[in-house]
Enzyme design. Sequence first.
Site, short mmCIF file in Angstrom:
data_model
loop_
_atom_site.label_atom_id
_atom_site.label_comp_id
_atom_site.label_asym_id
_atom_site.label_seq_id
_atom_site.Cartn_x
_atom_site.Cartn_y
_atom_site.Cartn_z
N ASN A 1 1.14 -1.21 -0.09
CA ASN A 1 0.22 0.06 0.22
C ASN A 1 0.98 1.15 -0.01
O ASN A 1 1.57 1.65 0.76
CB ASN A 1 -0.61 -0.15 1.21
CG ASN A 1 -1.26 0.95 1.39
OD1 ASN A 1 -1.70 1.90 0.41
ND2 ASN A 1 -1.90 1.40 2.22
N LYS B 1 -0.20 4.75 -0.43
CA LYS B 1 -0.85 4.70 0.59
C LYS B 1 -0.78 6.78 -0.01
O LYS B 1 -0.54 6.58 -1.79
CB LYS B 1 0.37 5.63 2.00
CG LYS B 1 -0.27 4.43 2.49
CD LYS B 1 0.01 4.61 3.91
CE LYS B 1 -0.09 3.19 5.22
NZ LYS B 1 0.12 3.66 6.22
N HIS C 1 -9.21 0.97 5.02
CA HIS C 1 -8.18 0.98 5.47
C HIS C 1 -8.44 1.80 6.44
O HIS C 1 -9.60 3.28 6.32
CB HIS C 1 -7.78 2.04 4.34
CG HIS C 1 -5.60 2.01 5.04
ND1 HIS C 1 -5.90 2.54 5.72
CD2 HIS C 1 -4.86 0.77 5.17
CE1 HIS C 1 -4.61 2.33 6.26
NE2 HIS C 1 -4.13 0.86 5.89
N GLU D 1 -6.99 4.35 7.69
CA GLU D 1 -6.59 6.25 7.18
C GLU D 1 -8.06 6.41 6.52
O GLU D 1 -8.17 7.86 6.36
CB GLU D 1 -5.93 6.17 6.13
CG GLU D 1 -4.44 6.19 7.78
CD GLU D 1 -3.18 5.39 6.35
OE1 GLU D 1 -2.85 5.50 5.54
OE2 GLU D 1 -2.10 5.02 7.90
N GLU E 1 -5.47 -5.33 10.74
CA GLU E 1 -4.02 -3.59 10.76
C GLU E 1 -4.65 -3.35 11.97
O GLU E 1 -5.24 -2.43 12.14
CB GLU E 1 -4.64 -3.60 9.73
CG GLU E 1 -4.12 -3.66 8.44
CD GLU E 1 -3.25 -2.87 7.28
OE1 GLU E 1 -2.05 -2.78 6.83
OE2 GLU E 1 -4.65 -1.98 7.05
N GLY F 1 2.51 2.43 10.45
CA GLY F 1 3.32 3.55 11.09
C GLY F 1 3.57 3.63 12.25
O GLY F 1 4.47 4.45 12.05
N SER G 1 3.31 -2.24 10.66
CA SER G 1 4.60 -2.30 10.74
C SER G 1 5.44 -3.85 10.70
O SER G 1 6.50 -3.84 10.56
CB SER G 1 5.12 -2.12 12.24
OG SER G 1 4.18 -0.22 12.72
N GLY H 1 5.00 1.55 4.68
CA GLY H 1 5.99 1.76 4.19
C GLY H 1 6.98 1.36 3.68
O GLY H 1 7.56 1.43 2.60
C1 PEP Z 1 -0.81 0.70 6.52
O1 PEP Z 1 -1.01 1.46 6.04
O2 PEP Z 1 -1.47 -0.66 5.70
C2 PEP Z 1 0.39 -0.25 6.70
C3 PEP Z 1 0.78 -1.96 7.18
O3 PEP Z 1 1.32 0.89 6.83
P1 PEP Z 1 2.60 -0.14 7.77
O4 PEP Z 1 3.01 -0.88 6.55
O5 PEP Z 1 3.79 1.24 7.33
O6 PEP Z 1 2.20 -0.11 9.02
#
Ligand code: PEP
Length: 258
Positions: free
Chosen positions: A9, A11, A95, A97, A170, A176, A217, A239
Site C-alpha cells: 500500500n 498510500k 483502510h 486511514e 491491521e 506506521g 509495521s 512503509g
Molecule cells: C498500512 O497502512 O496498511 C500499513 C500496514 O502501513 P505500515 O506497514 O507502514 O505500518
Amino acid sequence: MSRKLIIGNWKMNGSLAANEALVRALTSAGLAEKPVDCAVCPPSVYLAQLAGLLQGSSLMLGAQTVHARENGAFTGDISAAMLAELGCKLVLVGHSERRAGHGEGSEQVAAQALAAVRAGLLPVVCVGESADDHDAGLMQDAVTSQLAPLAAANAEAGGTLLENLVIAYEPIWAIGSGEAATPQYVSVVLECIREWLAETAPALEEDKLPRVLYGGSVRPGNAGELLALHACGGLLVGGAALVAEEFIAICTAAAAQA
Ligand code: PEP
C-alpha cells in the site's frame, strides 16, 4: 500450505519517476518464478502509469479505495468498473486511514466490497482495533463488529462475496508505528476472523476460506514469523512497500512459506 498474498500500500506517496524506478526494481527481482502472489496499490492518479509498466508482469495492480456506486454525481470518486478497466485486480476497502479521514463506516465498506466483486475485482477488506480497544482487550469485539455488515452484503450477493474477498487485519496502533503486533497476538485475532468467516459462510470448506492478511509495521525482519502463523494468508505492507529491497525481501520470505 497455499500461496501467500503480499500487498504493498503506497498510500499518498510516489511520483512518475519514483514509481517507474520502484516498479522496474520489483519486476526484475524474479518474483514471478516464486510461489507468491504480489500486488502494489499506488495512488489512483498513477494507476494508468503502473498499468503500462506492469504489462506482462505477474505483479498485480490494486487501488486504495473505490466508490460503492456504479456511476453518478460523486465528485472525486472512482468506480469499480473504472478500476477494472484500467487493469486493477484488487482494491483496498475500509483502510483505517479512509475510515478515520473520510468517515467511511463498516456498512459503506461492505457496499464498496460488493461493488468491487460485481466488477470482478478482489476486495481487500481492512479491519482492526483502535489503541483504546487494544488497551481494553477488545480487539476481537472491534474486529467482528467491523466484519458484521459483510454478512448482509454476502446474502445480497447470493453468497458470492465472502468466497471472493480477502480480509486484512491491521491493528490501528501498529500501522506506521514501527511496532508490529506480536505473532501470538496476531494469531488470536486471525483465528477469530477465520471463525467468523466459517460461521457466516458455513458452505465454505476450510481450504476455501478467504485469505486473512496481517498489516502493521511489517518489515523484512518480522515478516517470516508472521507469515508462519497457521491463519496468516499474507501481509499488507505500508512503509516497507516503498523500498524495493524491503518489499522484495518480504515477498521472498512469503514464497519460502508456500
Ligand atoms: C498500512 O497502512 O496498511 C500499513 C500496514 O502501513 P505500515 O506497514 O507502514 O505500518
